[in-house]
Design a protein around this motif. Structure first.
Motif, PDB file in Angstrom:
ATOM      1  N   LEU A 109       0.840  -1.193   0.000  1.00 13.98           N
ATOM      2  CA  LEU A 109       0.000   0.000   0.000  1.00 13.98           C
ATOM      3  C   LEU A 109       0.875   1.244   0.000  1.00 13.98           C
ATOM      4  O   LEU A 109       1.905   1.287   0.676  1.00 13.98           O
ATOM      5  CB  LEU A 109      -0.908   0.009   1.230  1.00 13.98           C
TER       6      LEU A 109
ATOM      7  N   SER B 284      -0.885   4.391   4.744  1.00 13.01           N
ATOM      8  CA  SER B 284      -0.933   3.575   5.958  1.00 13.01           C
ATOM      9  C   SER B 284      -2.025   2.513   5.876  1.00 13.01           C
ATOM     10  O   SER B 284      -2.018   1.553   6.652  1.00 13.01           O
ATOM     11  CB  SER B 284      -1.190   4.466   7.177  1.00 13.01           C
ATOM     12  N   GLY B 285      -2.976   2.707   4.969  1.00 11.98           N
ATOM     13  CA  GLY B 285      -4.067   1.749   4.818  1.00 11.98           C
ATOM     14  C   GLY B 285      -5.159   1.876   5.856  1.00 11.98           C
ATOM     15  O   GLY B 285      -6.057   1.035   5.928  1.00 11.98           O
TER      16      GLY B 285
ATOM     17  N   ILE C 216      -6.348  -1.564   4.546  1.00 12.77           N
ATOM     18  CA  ILE C 216      -5.450  -2.658   4.938  1.00 12.77           C
ATOM     19  C   ILE C 216      -6.245  -3.912   5.303  1.00 12.77           C
ATOM     20  O   ILE C 216      -5.775  -5.037   5.103  1.00 12.77           O
ATOM     21  CB  ILE C 216      -4.511  -2.218   6.088  1.00 12.77           C
TER      22      ILE C 216
ATOM     23  N   THR D 217       2.903  -1.540   4.120  1.00 16.61           N
ATOM     24  CA  THR D 217       2.389  -0.181   3.944  1.00 16.61           C
ATOM     25  C   THR D 217       3.532   0.768   3.621  1.00 16.61           C
ATOM     26  O   THR D 217       4.700   0.471   3.875  1.00 16.61           O
ATOM     27  CB  THR D 217       1.666   0.302   5.212  1.00 16.61           C
TER      28      THR D 217
END
Length: 311
Positions: free
Chosen positions: A198, A201-202, A243, A265
């Motif tokens: 990602l 940070s998701g 996430i 991330t």
């Protein structure tokens, strides 16, 4: 019932067309260009541009009961050509509604986006929540909604606006070009990369509904009798972080192929998750365990579609 699906070459339009055909509706599909896939069982495939009145008058069927209007720009197209997107959503929607009035069509459904309420939602979002336009994509759909609103008092034409949350699910064909969507983008190529990375940070939360849930909501709308324009949020009432979705894909991939999948991330932004809930006047909230199961089932179907090659 005879229905016309505009934008039937797209992600949602193609799926709805397939499902309504399977449920014995008489389905006519309209696209700007010949799709790379076929939708078996449709009554007619019509090639026309919704911004071209002459094409619509000459090529559309005479007798239709309902129009599902999805011939609007997605966020990718909007990013490439925002000016043409505005033209398409304004003129195209107006042309289709005027055609409905001339032909005596009884129902018109405009498919919009929840992003008209803002990009990073917080609190309770209902159909009565104020509109907060923050980008060109949301603006383009609010333009389409505004056109529909202009015709809301037309006798004998029921107009409904569906504001969709994030739609996920397996497209009807690999060539349906919406592989930028979460979690579709995570599934494609995952076996080659052995991971999901990602850029953020998701932690961003989203409400996800499946294509099947969009279909069931649309079918419910076609059976309702609304005298005036009505707006409905199409939501699950649950939120999942980006996430979370990446981990669902990793788990389903490991389960299916036995490959170890790493989720990583990038930037540490956002630092906090946005907390919100989307309510709907049309549907009751879905239990979280049930919605999670539906999401995982769709992820499994997407993995089946992309296949072992994951190209």
């Amino acid at each position: 019932m005879k229905i016309l699906v505009t934008g039937a070459g797209g992600y949602i339009g193609s799926y709805l067309s397939t499902r309504f055909v399977a449920d014995d509706y008489d389905v006519y599909i309209l696209t700007r260009r010949l799709p790379t896939f076929t939708i078996d069982g449709v009554k007619r495939l019509i090639l026309a541009d919704v911004t071209n009145k002459q094409q619509l008058d000459q090529r559309l069927p005479k007798m239709i009961d309902a129009v599902l209007h999805l011939a609007t720009a997605n966020n990718v197209w909007c990013g490439r050509d925002p000016k043409q997107t505005m033209v398409n959503n304004w003129e195209g929607t107006q042309n289709i509604i005027n055609w409905c009035i001339k032909k005596g069509v009884r129902r018109f459904v405009y498919f919009s986006t929840l992003q008209v309420y803002g990009k990073e939602l917080r609190g309770v979002i209902s159909e009565k929540s104020p509109v907060q336009i923050e980008d060109e994509y949301a603006l383009s759909h609010f333009v389409g909604e505004s056109v529909a609103n202009l015709y809301s008092k037309v006798p004998k034409l029921d107009i409904n606006i569906l504001r969709l949350v994030n739609v996920m699910g397996c497209p009807i064909d690999k060539t349906v070009d919406r592989w930028t969507l979460v979690p579709n983008c995570f599934c494609k190529g995952i076996l080659k990369t052995k991971g999901v990375h990602l850029q953020s940070s998701g932690l961003q939360n989203r409400d996800f509904v499946t294509l099947d849930q969009v279909y069931r909501s649309t079918k419910k709308i076609l059976k309702k009798n609304n005298k005036n324009r009505k707006i409905y949020n199409i939501s699950s009432g649950q939120t999942y972080s980006i996430i979370d979705m990446a981990r669902f894909v990793a788990d389903q991939t490991e389960k299916k192929y036995g490959s170890r999948i790493k989720v990583s991330t990038g930037l540490d932004l956002p630092k906090k998750a946005n907390k919100f809930i989307v309510t709907s006047d049309l549907n009751k909230p879905v239990k979280r365990f049930h919605q999670t199961r539906l999401i995982k089932q769709e992820i499994e179907k997407i993995l089946d579609l992309v296949g072992d090659s994951n190209d």
